[in-house]
Design a protein around this motif. Sequence first.
Motif, short mmCIF file in Angstrom:
data_model
loop_
_atom_site.label_atom_id
_atom_site.label_comp_id
_atom_site.label_asym_id
_atom_site.label_seq_id
_atom_site.Cartn_x
_atom_site.Cartn_y
_atom_site.Cartn_z
N PHE A 225 -26.41 55.91 94.42
CA PHE A 225 -26.29 55.74 92.96
C PHE A 225 -25.29 56.74 92.40
O PHE A 225 -24.50 56.41 91.51
N ASP A 226 -25.28 57.96 92.92
CA ASP A 226 -24.30 58.95 92.49
C ASP A 226 -22.88 58.48 92.82
O ASP A 226 -21.96 58.65 92.02
N THR A 227 -22.72 57.87 93.99
CA THR A 227 -21.41 57.33 94.35
C THR A 227 -21.01 56.23 93.40
O THR A 227 -19.85 56.17 92.95
N LEU A 228 -21.94 55.36 93.08
CA LEU A 228 -21.65 54.27 92.15
C LEU A 228 -21.21 54.80 90.80
O LEU A 228 -20.23 54.31 90.21
N MET A 229 -21.88 55.82 90.29
CA MET A 229 -21.50 56.40 89.00
C MET A 229 -20.13 57.08 89.08
O MET A 229 -19.34 57.05 88.12
N SER A 230 -19.83 57.68 90.23
CA SER A 230 -18.54 58.34 90.40
C SER A 230 -17.40 57.33 90.40
O SER A 230 -16.37 57.54 89.73
N VAL A 231 -17.57 56.24 91.14
CA VAL A 231 -16.49 55.25 91.18
C VAL A 231 -16.39 54.50 89.85
O VAL A 231 -15.29 54.10 89.44
N LYS A 232 -17.51 54.33 89.17
CA LYS A 232 -17.46 53.73 87.83
C LYS A 232 -16.67 54.62 86.87
O LYS A 232 -15.88 54.12 86.05
N ALA A 233 -16.87 55.93 86.95
CA ALA A 233 -16.13 56.85 86.10
C ALA A 233 -14.63 56.77 86.39
O ALA A 233 -13.81 56.80 85.46
N ALA A 234 -14.27 56.64 87.68
CA ALA A 234 -12.85 56.49 88.04
C ALA A 234 -12.30 55.19 87.49
O ALA A 234 -11.15 55.15 86.99
N ALA A 235 -13.08 54.11 87.56
CA ALA A 235 -12.64 52.83 87.02
C ALA A 235 -12.50 52.88 85.51
O ALA A 235 -11.54 52.34 84.93
N ASP A 236 -13.45 53.55 84.83
CA ASP A 236 -13.38 53.68 83.37
C ASP A 236 -12.16 54.50 82.95
O ASP A 236 -11.50 54.18 81.94
N ALA A 237 -11.86 55.56 83.71
CA ALA A 237 -10.70 56.39 83.38
C ALA A 237 -9.42 55.60 83.50
O ALA A 237 -8.51 55.71 82.66
N TYR A 238 -9.32 54.76 84.52
CA TYR A 238 -8.13 53.93 84.68
C TYR A 238 -8.03 52.88 83.57
O TYR A 238 -6.96 52.67 82.99
#
Length: 256
Positions: A210-223
Amino acid sequence: MSLDIHEFDSVDECAQALAARIAGNMANRLAMSERALLLVSGGRSPLPLFSALSTSPGEELDRVPWSRVDVSLVDERAVPAGHEDSNTLLVRRYLMSGRLQHARWVALLNDFADEPAGEDRWETAVQAARAANLRPELQDPCCIVLGMGTDGHTASLFADAPQWPDACNSTDRYIALQPAVAPHARVSLTLHALISQSSCYLWSGGSAKFDTLMSVKAAADAYASGRSSLETLSKAGPLAMLIAHSKVNLHVFHSK
């Protein structure tokens, strides 16, 4: 981008819910088509889902005419079908039983158990990807079930693989990859194959994933908001690239 996260207190609840969702998708497709294709991921994580699909009671599951369902893989390692790392071995052992014994297995990689030990497994993966791209029965999946690694990879798409740029840009459905940090050459769906898949599910469990999912979501949101570059997004990994795409509808089924 649409990212729907469904959280459950237990693995069994999560498996039952996703199995019911998959069954509904398959029944709807089979009401309009003669056959329907289900693509699943290997590894040990989805075994509760396989059990729910094959043997758990459920009206939605029992309504599906499984004899008209084809089952194949999101990705496979270039190993013999009897190898302990074979997704084929795992899926045929744990999924293709019970009600799914009536489904048709579509191999992504032909078994090569009799090949000499020195055979080039990379060439095996390349040839398998080429063949998969030409097979009509693998072109239009009804449902895709993805897994994820704590490094942000999904399917066999690894950002450290030399073929990662090709996997991002190719319009083919399957590609051969050789990850730097994971064993075996592999055949995997490309990002192109995942982007427009309306019934695309991500199976996840535990706090680390779940932490990984939130991390990659944050990267996607930033882009998506213009706060980072495509190069930065690519380094965040395949799952971040998938989530960031405007056409993607990714349904996450996560157990705590």
